[in-house]
Design an enzyme around this catalytic site. Sequence first.
Site, PDB file in Angstrom:
ATOM      1  N   LYS A 161       0.841  -1.207   0.000  1.00 32.95           N
ATOM      2  CA  LYS A 161       0.000   0.000   0.000  1.00 32.95           C
ATOM      3  C   LYS A 161       0.869   1.246   0.000  1.00 32.95           C
ATOM      4  O   LYS A 161       2.018   1.223   0.477  1.00 32.95           O
ATOM      5  CB  LYS A 161      -0.939   0.032   1.209  1.00 32.95           C
ATOM      6  CG  LYS A 161      -0.279   0.116   2.600  1.00 32.95           C
ATOM      7  CD  LYS A 161       0.075   1.516   3.051  1.00 32.95           C
ATOM      8  CE  LYS A 161       0.846   1.520   4.363  1.00 32.95           C
ATOM      9  NZ  LYS A 161       1.580   2.758   4.629  1.00 32.95           N
TER      10      LYS A 161
ATOM     11  N   PRO B 202       9.135  -4.189  -0.191  1.00 33.53           N
ATOM     12  CA  PRO B 202      10.267  -3.845   0.690  1.00 33.53           C
ATOM     13  C   PRO B 202       9.934  -4.075   2.171  1.00 33.53           C
ATOM     14  O   PRO B 202       8.811  -3.816   2.597  1.00 33.53           O
ATOM     15  CB  PRO B 202      10.480  -2.346   0.418  1.00 33.53           C
ATOM     16  CG  PRO B 202       9.880  -2.094  -0.924  1.00 33.53           C
ATOM     17  CD  PRO B 202       8.769  -3.089  -1.095  1.00 33.53           C
ATOM     18  N   VAL B 203      10.912  -4.560   2.932  1.00 33.24           N
ATOM     19  CA  VAL B 203      10.731  -4.828   4.368  1.00 33.24           C
ATOM     20  C   VAL B 203      10.982  -3.531   5.147  1.00 33.24           C
ATOM     21  O   VAL B 203      11.930  -2.803   4.842  1.00 33.24           O
ATOM     22  CB  VAL B 203      11.719  -5.925   4.829  1.00 33.24           C
ATOM     23  CG1 VAL B 203      11.543  -6.219   6.313  1.00 33.24           C
ATOM     24  CG2 VAL B 203      11.499  -7.190   4.016  1.00 33.24           C
TER      25      VAL B 203
ATOM     26  N   GLY C 182       9.526  -0.788   5.031  1.00 32.40           N
ATOM     27  CA  GLY C 182       9.660   0.261   4.015  1.00 32.40           C
ATOM     28  C   GLY C 182       8.544   1.274   3.997  1.00 32.40           C
ATOM     29  O   GLY C 182       8.558   2.198   3.189  1.00 32.40           O
ATOM     30  N   GLY C 183       7.518   1.081   4.842  1.00 32.97           N
ATOM     31  CA  GLY C 183       6.378   2.005   4.806  1.00 32.97           C
ATOM     32  C   GLY C 183       5.364   1.615   3.759  1.00 32.97           C
ATOM     33  O   GLY C 183       4.519   2.419   3.356  1.00 32.97           O
TER      34      GLY C 183
ATOM     35  N   GLY D 267       4.317  -4.283   3.952  1.00 32.75           N
ATOM     36  CA  GLY D 267       4.637  -5.620   3.446  1.00 32.75           C
ATOM     37  C   GLY D 267       4.257  -6.714   4.438  1.00 32.75           C
ATOM     38  O   GLY D 267       3.681  -7.742   4.050  1.00 32.75           O
ATOM     39  N   GLY D 268       4.542  -6.503   5.710  1.00 38.13           N
ATOM     40  CA  GLY D 268       4.170  -7.491   6.727  1.00 38.13           C
ATOM     41  C   GLY D 268       2.656  -7.636   6.805  1.00 38.13           C
ATOM     42  O   GLY D 268       2.129  -8.746   6.947  1.00 38.13           O
ATOM     43  N   SER D 269       1.963  -6.519   6.692  1.00 34.12           N
ATOM     44  CA  SER D 269       0.498  -6.550   6.722  1.00 34.12           C
ATOM     45  C   SER D 269      -0.050  -7.332   5.529  1.00 34.12           C
ATOM     46  O   SER D 269      -1.026  -8.076   5.654  1.00 34.12           O
ATOM     47  CB  SER D 269      -0.065  -5.126   6.692  1.00 34.12           C
ATOM     48  OG  SER D 269       0.434  -4.391   7.785  1.00 34.12           O
ATOM     49  N   ALA D 270       0.584  -7.163   4.373  1.00 30.50           N
ATOM     50  CA  ALA D 270       0.169  -7.915   3.182  1.00 30.50           C
ATOM     51  C   ALA D 270       0.343  -9.412   3.427  1.00 30.50           C
ATOM     52  O   ALA D 270      -0.540 -10.221   3.102  1.00 30.50           O
ATOM     53  CB  ALA D 270       0.982  -7.472   1.971  1.00 30.50           C
TER      54      ALA D 270
ATOM     55  N   ASP E 249      -2.760  -1.776   9.325  1.00 25.48           N
ATOM     56  CA  ASP E 249      -2.865  -1.801   7.860  1.00 25.48           C
ATOM     57  C   ASP E 249      -3.385  -3.122   7.309  1.00 25.48           C
ATOM     58  O   ASP E 249      -3.554  -3.258   6.092  1.00 25.48           O
ATOM     59  CB  ASP E 249      -1.476  -1.594   7.226  1.00 25.48           C
ATOM     60  CG  ASP E 249      -0.874  -0.252   7.566  1.00 25.48           C
ATOM     61  OD1 ASP E 249      -1.634   0.713   7.737  1.00 25.48           O
ATOM     62  OD2 ASP E 249       0.366  -0.183   7.655  1.00 25.48           O
TER      63      ASP E 249
HETATM   64  O1  C5P Z   1      -0.734  -1.269  14.005  1.00 25.95           O
HETATM   65  P1  C5P Z   1       0.698  -1.550  13.738  1.00 25.95           P
HETATM   66  O2  C5P Z   1       1.193  -2.766  14.455  1.00 25.95           O
HETATM   67  O3  C5P Z   1       1.028  -1.586  12.288  1.00 25.95           O
HETATM   68  O4  C5P Z   1       1.484  -0.324  14.333  1.00 25.95           O
HETATM   69  C1  C5P Z   1       2.881  -0.339  14.529  1.00 25.95           C
HETATM   70  C2  C5P Z   1       3.267   0.837  15.402  1.00 25.95           C
HETATM   71  O5  C5P Z   1       3.088   2.059  14.679  1.00 25.95           O
HETATM   72  C3  C5P Z   1       2.427   0.994  16.651  1.00 25.95           C
HETATM   73  O6  C5P Z   1       2.960   0.243  17.702  1.00 25.95           O
HETATM   74  C4  C5P Z   1       2.540   2.487  16.919  1.00 25.95           C
HETATM   75  O7  C5P Z   1       3.772   2.802  17.509  1.00 25.95           O
HETATM   76  C5  C5P Z   1       2.570   3.067  15.519  1.00 25.95           C
HETATM   77  N1  C5P Z   1       1.236   3.478  15.044  1.00 25.95           N
HETATM   78  C6  C5P Z   1       0.630   4.594  15.600  1.00 25.95           C
HETATM   79  N2  C5P Z   1      -0.603   4.994  15.156  1.00 25.95           N
HETATM   80  C7  C5P Z   1      -1.223   4.333  14.160  1.00 25.95           C
HETATM   81  C8  C5P Z   1      -0.627   3.194  13.581  1.00 25.95           C
HETATM   82  C9  C5P Z   1       0.612   2.796  14.041  1.00 25.95           C
HETATM   83  O8  C5P Z   1       1.181   5.236  16.509  1.00 25.95           O
HETATM   84  N3  C5P Z   1      -2.412   4.754  13.734  1.00 25.95           N
END
Ligand code: C5P
Length: 300
Positions: free
Chosen positions: A10, A98-99, A101-102, A105-108, A140
């Site tokens: 994404k 990309p790992v 990478g924003g 990828g892990g969510s996918a 995500d």
């Molecule tokens: O939800 P996810 O595990 O992907 O989030 C990883 C980290 O990113 C969270 O532990 C938090 O530090 C940060 N995060 C956040 N606010 C969001 C999504 C993620 O602060 N809406």
Amino acid sequence: MSITVRAPAKINLHLGVGAPRADGFHPLVTVYQALGLCDDVTVTPSATWTLAVTVPDWMDADAVPAAGDNIVDAAARLLAEHHGIASQAAVSITKSIPVAGGMAGGSADAAAALVALDRLWELGTHDDDLLRIAAELGSDVPFALLGGTALGTGRGERVERLPDPTTWWWVVVPSAQGLSTPAVYRRFDELSPDTPAEPTDARAVLLALSTGNPEILAGALHNDLESAALDLRPDLADLLELGESSGALRGLVSGSGPTCVFLTPDADAARGVAARLSEHHDVVLVTNGPVAGAHAVSYG
Ligand code: C5P
């Protein structure tokens, strides 16, 4: 028998971030778009649980969380627990996203694993339950199930499909070194201590999507995490500038970064921008969006 499910990377066309909530997460108003840069998850029956990962030659295999710590382990565990069954399968992830990478990828991988294991274990999990389990796994993950273009609210886990009939052409430049999402959010908090609770709305991007005009979308792209990512990785500013001086309509840090994405007018322009960026960067990818969320590509 083996089932392969594909799930997309994404990007955030709009990423509005509010002040942190009581639970530490940040409220978001975001517009996700799924790109044709995908990971595949293949599952086969097994009497135990095993997880293997294959990466392309440009990716650092050690950067992928190991079996036991991978989000796919957690996805399988939650799905199996929901149905009161044992989590048994031989799982193999083929990475292209990309790992760290924003690009989620892990969510996918988690979304693909949920869909694949639901089929393998013949569970027929209700979509609402799958989305709930996905949200538990990460902000995500529900979007990786849905795909397309979608509005994300809450901490990003509440997703609502948006009409987006245009094909948009992107150049993607991953970084050799990943960025930690929590670290970028922490830097955001330090840099913007007075952020209002309510994130900025996505009106400009929603309007731009309805025009189908890449120049208008380029002007509307917005990422509140970009300055935090650039603060942690100042080299990315040069990359964004290089892409824009190479014919991209706009360069943007993807989500929490460090991957940078460049919107281009069309497929030919994307290939031209990629050729010029390739003179300075080892890995430059051309892709388009929106594409489908997690879906089976081979079954049998
Ligand atoms: O939800 P996810 O595990 O992907 O989030 C990883 C980290 O990113 C969270 O532990 C938090 O530090 C940060 N995060 C956040 N606010 C969001 C999504 C993620 O602060 N809406």
